[in-house]
Write a protein that holds these residues in place. Structure first.
Motif, PDB file in Angstrom:
ATOM      1  N   ARG A 115      99.392  17.792  87.535  1.00  0.00           N
ATOM      2  CA  ARG A 115      98.561  16.981  87.386  1.00  0.00           C
ATOM      3  C   ARG A 115      98.740  15.806  88.575  1.00  0.00           C
ATOM      4  O   ARG A 115      99.728  15.818  89.362  1.00  0.00           O
ATOM      5  N   GLU A 116      97.520  15.034  88.592  1.00  0.00           N
ATOM      6  CA  GLU A 116      97.332  14.177  89.799  1.00  0.00           C
ATOM      7  C   GLU A 116      97.325  12.592  89.329  1.00  0.00           C
ATOM      8  O   GLU A 116      97.620  11.793  90.218  1.00  0.00           O
ATOM      9  N   THR A 117      97.245  12.663  87.995  1.00  0.00           N
ATOM     10  CA  THR A 117      97.212  11.274  87.466  1.00  0.00           C
ATOM     11  C   THR A 117      98.105  11.206  86.293  1.00  0.00           C
ATOM     12  O   THR A 117      98.159  12.160  85.686  1.00  0.00           O
ATOM     13  N   GLU A 118      98.509   9.912  85.832  1.00  0.00           N
ATOM     14  CA  GLU A 118      99.405   9.989  84.703  1.00  0.00           C
ATOM     15  C   GLU A 118      98.718  10.697  83.171  1.00  0.00           C
ATOM     16  O   GLU A 118      99.506  10.929  82.445  1.00  0.00           O
ATOM     17  N   ASP A 119      97.311  10.568  83.266  1.00  0.00           N
ATOM     18  CA  ASP A 119      96.802  11.104  81.977  1.00  0.00           C
ATOM     19  C   ASP A 119      96.382  12.497  81.994  1.00  0.00           C
ATOM     20  O   ASP A 119      95.929  13.163  81.106  1.00  0.00           O
ATOM     21  N   GLU A 120      96.959  13.070  83.166  1.00  0.00           N
ATOM     22  CA  GLU A 120      96.819  14.578  83.068  1.00  0.00           C
ATOM     23  C   GLU A 120      97.850  15.411  82.624  1.00  0.00           C
ATOM     24  O   GLU A 120      98.885  14.925  82.567  1.00  0.00           O
ATOM     25  N   LEU A 121      97.618  16.785  82.153  1.00  0.00           N
ATOM     26  CA  LEU A 121      98.689  17.668  82.073  1.00  0.00           C
ATOM     27  C   LEU A 121      98.931  18.720  82.961  1.00  0.00           C
ATOM     28  O   LEU A 121      98.017  19.136  83.481  1.00  0.00           O
ATOM     29  N   THR A 122     100.253  19.031  83.207  1.00  0.00           N
ATOM     30  CA  THR A 122     100.595  19.984  84.105  1.00  0.00           C
ATOM     31  C   THR A 122     100.696  21.194  83.486  1.00  0.00           C
ATOM     32  O   THR A 122     101.425  21.401  82.325  1.00  0.00           O
TER      33      THR A 122
END
Length: 108
Positions: free
Chosen positions: A62-69
């Motif tokens: 993830r590159e931003t807080e709203d993304e999922l790794t």
């Protein structure tokens, strides 16, 4: 096959409404008395409806807080197809958006 490049993904992003999606409590909101209550699973409306599940085929950090790794082999559940390029789902106790072309849907 090779994973898509960041340019392939980011030029297709439509984050309409994503600014209203709050994945973590903000500092100005009252916190639950017991921290663990915040992390309990919220029941879904219409539990009889078929929920989408996918398996990750590429890793994505993830590159931003709203993304999922996700990592290859991870199972992503309760997927919502936000648009053709990005989906929202749950994996390893976390939720967020991820590139749709990094996973393969699993028939259930």
């Amino acid at each position: 096959s090779h994973p898509p490049t960041a340019e392939d993904i980011y030029e297709e992003i439509d984050r309409t409404g994503m600014d209203q999606l709050q994945l973590t409590p903000s500092a100005d909101q009252p916190q639950e008395e017991e921290e663990e209550d915040y992390y309990q699973t919220i029941p879904h409306e219409g539990t009889e409806e078929r929920r989408l599940v996918a398996q990750a085929i590429f890793d994505y950090a993830r590159e931003t807080e709203d993304e999922l790794t996700i990592d290859p082999g991870d199972i992503v559940t309760d997927i919502e197809m936000i648009d053709s390029g990005w989906w929202f789902g749950w994996c390893n106790g976390m939720c967020g958006i991820f590139p749709a072309n990094y996973v393969e849907l699993i028939d259930q």
